[in-house]
Write an enzyme that holds these catalytic residues in place. Sequence first.
Site, PDB file in Angstrom:
ATOM      1  CB  CYS A   1      16.130 -29.381   3.244  1.00  0.00           C
ATOM      2  SG  CYS A   1      17.184 -30.434   2.227  1.00  0.00           S
ATOM      3  CG  HIS A   2      21.012 -27.988   3.432  1.00  0.00           C
ATOM      4  ND1 HIS A   2      20.462 -28.917   2.583  1.00  0.00           N
ATOM      5  CD2 HIS A   2      22.263 -28.435   3.678  1.00  0.00           C
ATOM      6  CE1 HIS A   2      21.349 -29.870   2.320  1.00  0.00           C
ATOM      7  NE2 HIS A   2      22.453 -29.611   2.975  1.00  0.00           N
TER       8      HIS A   2
END
Lengths: 187, 187
Positions: B117-118
């Site tokens: 994800c991030h």
Amino acid sequence: MSESESQRLDGARVAILVAEGTESVEFTEPKTALADAGADVDVIGSETGNVQTVENDLQEAETVEVEQAIDDVSADEYDGLVVPGGTVGADTLRFDDEIVSFVTEHVESGTPVGAICHGPWVLVEADVVDSRTLTSYPSLQTDIRNAGGEWVDEEVVTDENLITSRKPDDLDAFCEAVVEAVAEDVA
Amino acid sequence: MSESESQRLDGARVAILVAEGTESVEFTEPKTALADAGADVDVIGSETGNVQTVENDLQEAETVEVEQAIDDVSADEYDGLVVPGGTVGADTLRFDDEIVSFVTEHVESGTPVGAICHGPWVLVEADVVDSRTLTSYPSLQTDIRNAGGEWVDEEVVTDENLITSRKPDDLDAFCEAVVEAVAEDVA
């Protein structure tokens, strides 16, 4: 504020972006400063409706009404643009292609564009950072350098029509620089 | 899970990072998958104490105890590393120079490093993305390309010891790939 001061931006129209997770003070303070100086300020987001702003990135702050959807506006209607931070808010704004195009058009047209804290991620996404000097929340400095920008650690940095600041503590200087830049642009 | 399956990672020691704003499921699911496969999993953060994790970036989720401060650990003690996402969590992790050095050392040593994800922002900050193929939450793709990486839109991407995924929906594939990579590494 003197009478002349309060009317410096009469007739100016400025856009301010907002999204879920925008840092509240980085939205409200520039908006108030521009309105107090006489500008009409339009609150623009991906779509109309309410979005949740935050305080210190993760605490709920006030709900803000998006007045204009990005689909319904054009950069050439505005004399300036403000991109607030908030880690989630800025990440959300950069994820909307139309918002990003709107930012690119503003920067390329030469109208003043202010971005604070994590807001400069949207400038990276808009591909307008190359060969420009700017600041941001320091965690973005690698992304800005990788995008070709020169990152500096200063309260407010003005490079032609790009005005950037690092964090909420810089808001007084940021708001003053943005109002000044819009005033010069519409003079 | 078969007896042999549950013991594949016996003796392996894996680090997982956490910070204020880490996306809860991106922390708990890889941690559980690694522990279920027999690994010892150490929860590492900037300092010991409790941090608030989140759900969907802005809603409060459970509090997680940081078991080891980054000051007290060394990359060579571990057979693998997991970097969860969460927009604020990943931004917070990349802001800690010692966390970033720890990530760089892991990647350069060749031990498996999973980021979801991030989380790949921390790989960008660790300067280990150049000439590698990876994925991430799509809002990071420009930052990854600007750092010299090739960004692709796939559920899970394994490039040598780098394992990356896009979002919580990819967790099953991500966890399986991370467990498999650590199993191969300690075999």
